[in-house]
Design a protein around this motif. Structure first.
Motif, PDB file in Angstrom:
ATOM      1  N   VAL A  86      10.434  12.427  -4.322  1.00 44.66           N
ATOM      2  CA  VAL A  86       9.317  11.487  -4.453  1.00 44.66           C
ATOM      3  C   VAL A  86       9.759  10.274  -5.268  1.00 44.66           C
ATOM      4  CG1 VAL A  86       6.993  11.182  -5.400  1.00 44.66           C
ATOM      5  CG2 VAL A  86       7.566  13.272  -4.159  1.00 44.66           C
ATOM      6  N   ARG A  87      10.531  10.523  -6.336  1.00 45.58           N
ATOM      7  CA  ARG A  87      11.041   9.418  -7.150  1.00 45.58           C
ATOM      8  C   ARG A  87      11.990   8.546  -6.330  1.00 45.58           C
ATOM      9  NH1 ARG A  87      13.458  11.738 -11.782  1.00 45.58           N
ATOM     10  NH2 ARG A  87      15.308  12.058 -10.529  1.00 45.58           N
ATOM     11  N   GLN A 104       1.611   6.588  -6.936  1.00 53.71           N
ATOM     12  CA  GLN A 104       0.616   7.583  -7.355  1.00 53.71           C
ATOM     13  C   GLN A 104       1.183   9.000  -7.255  1.00 53.71           C
ATOM     14  OE1 GLN A 104      -2.880   6.870  -4.996  1.00 53.71           O
ATOM     15  NE2 GLN A 104      -3.391   4.970  -6.076  1.00 53.71           N
ATOM     16  N   ASP A 105       1.893   9.276  -6.151  1.00 51.19           N
ATOM     17  CA  ASP A 105       2.511  10.598  -5.996  1.00 51.19           C
ATOM     18  C   ASP A 105       3.536  10.840  -7.100  1.00 51.19           C
ATOM     19  OD1 ASP A 105       0.984  10.938  -3.734  1.00 51.19           O
ATOM     20  OD2 ASP A 105       2.623  10.468  -2.339  1.00 51.19           O
ATOM     21  N   ARG A 139       1.793  11.491 -10.406  1.00 43.92           N
ATOM     22  CA  ARG A 139       1.161  12.812 -10.402  1.00 43.92           C
ATOM     23  C   ARG A 139       2.205  13.901 -10.673  1.00 43.92           C
ATOM     24  NH1 ARG A 139       1.040  16.275  -6.435  1.00 43.92           N
ATOM     25  NH2 ARG A 139       1.583  14.726  -4.875  1.00 43.92           N
ATOM     26  N   LEU A 140       3.337  13.832  -9.965  1.00 44.61           N
ATOM     27  CA  LEU A 140       4.368  14.848 -10.164  1.00 44.61           C
ATOM     28  C   LEU A 140       5.049  14.700 -11.527  1.00 44.61           C
ATOM     29  CD1 LEU A 140       5.890  14.997  -6.594  1.00 44.61           C
ATOM     30  CD2 LEU A 140       4.534  16.741  -7.747  1.00 44.61           C
ATOM     31  N   GLN A 141       5.187  13.478 -12.018  1.00 48.08           N
ATOM     32  CA  GLN A 141       5.774  13.256 -13.344  1.00 48.08           C
ATOM     33  C   GLN A 141       4.876  13.879 -14.420  1.00 48.08           C
ATOM     34  OE1 GLN A 141       8.764  11.967 -14.027  1.00 48.08           O
ATOM     35  NE2 GLN A 141       8.466  12.268 -16.212  1.00 48.08           N
ATOM     36  N   LYS A 186       0.831  -1.207   0.000  1.00 50.44           N
ATOM     37  CA  LYS A 186       0.000   0.000   0.000  1.00 50.44           C
ATOM     38  C   LYS A 186       0.865   1.256   0.000  1.00 50.44           C
ATOM     39  CE  LYS A 186      -4.097  -1.896   2.210  1.00 50.44           C
ATOM     40  NZ  LYS A 186      -4.977  -1.834   3.385  1.00 50.44           N
ATOM     41  N   ARG A 187       1.947   1.245   0.810  1.00 55.66           N
ATOM     42  CA  ARG A 187       2.843   2.415   0.837  1.00 55.66           C
ATOM     43  C   ARG A 187       3.511   2.607  -0.522  1.00 55.66           C
ATOM     44  NH1 ARG A 187       4.166   0.370   6.149  1.00 55.66           N
ATOM     45  NH2 ARG A 187       5.944  -0.701   5.228  1.00 55.66           N
ATOM     46  N   ARG A 188       3.885   1.501  -1.172  1.00 50.11           N
ATOM     47  CA  ARG A 188       4.496   1.587  -2.494  1.00 50.11           C
ATOM     48  C   ARG A 188       3.500   2.151  -3.503  1.00 50.11           C
ATOM     49  NH1 ARG A 188       3.926  -0.749  -7.206  1.00 50.11           N
ATOM     50  NH2 ARG A 188       5.678  -0.960  -8.600  1.00 50.11           N
TER      51      ARG A 188
END
Length: 131
Positions: free
Chosen positions: A46-47, A11-12, A15-17, A4-6
């Motif tokens: 984030v990456r 998703q983050d 979104r930023l990409q 779930k954390r992955r």
């Protein structure tokens, strides 16, 4: 929980990409370049976070997968032992019953008559209702 954390990190990251790609597609003006630089700076941690979580999951999943045998093996062994005990006991009971039936040395017809006589005795009792 690690999956779930992955997924949340993925998703983050996506979104930023998408935000970075949107600014890259726009015209190269001063404000757009500043926003592109800011988006890239936001994307970098984030990456890295996503890659770290992904690597950890890729390392741990095979270990977890192979440890399932250690988890289930005692349960399977107990099940097999219980079945052995159960079927051994059933075999012993069946053998005893077979010996009891064969002791009288009666033929099948004689056993049938004996069984029918016992059933008639039971039917003759006052507590048995006729159907």
């Amino acid at each position: 929980m690690a999956v779930k954390r992955r997924e949340q990190a993925l998703q983050d990251y996506k979104r930023l990409q998408a935000k970075v790609e949107k600014y890259e597609d726009k015209e190269k003006t001063g404000p757009v370049m500043v926003k592109l630089h800011q988006a890239r700076e936001e994307l970098r941690p984030v990456r890295e976070d996503f890659e770290a979580k992904n690597k950890q999951l890729l390392d741990e999943m095979p270990k977890f997968y192979h440890s399932r045998i250690d988890y289930f093996q005692p349960s399977f062994e107990a099940l097999i032992r219980a079945q052995v005990v159960y079927f051994t006991e059933m075999y012993n009971i069946f053998s005893d019953l077979t010996e009891q039936i064969d002791q009288a040395g009666l033929t099948d017809e004689q056993r049938e008559k004996e069984t029918e006589a016992k059933l008639n005795e039971l039917r003759a009792l006052s507590i048995v209702a006729d159907d």
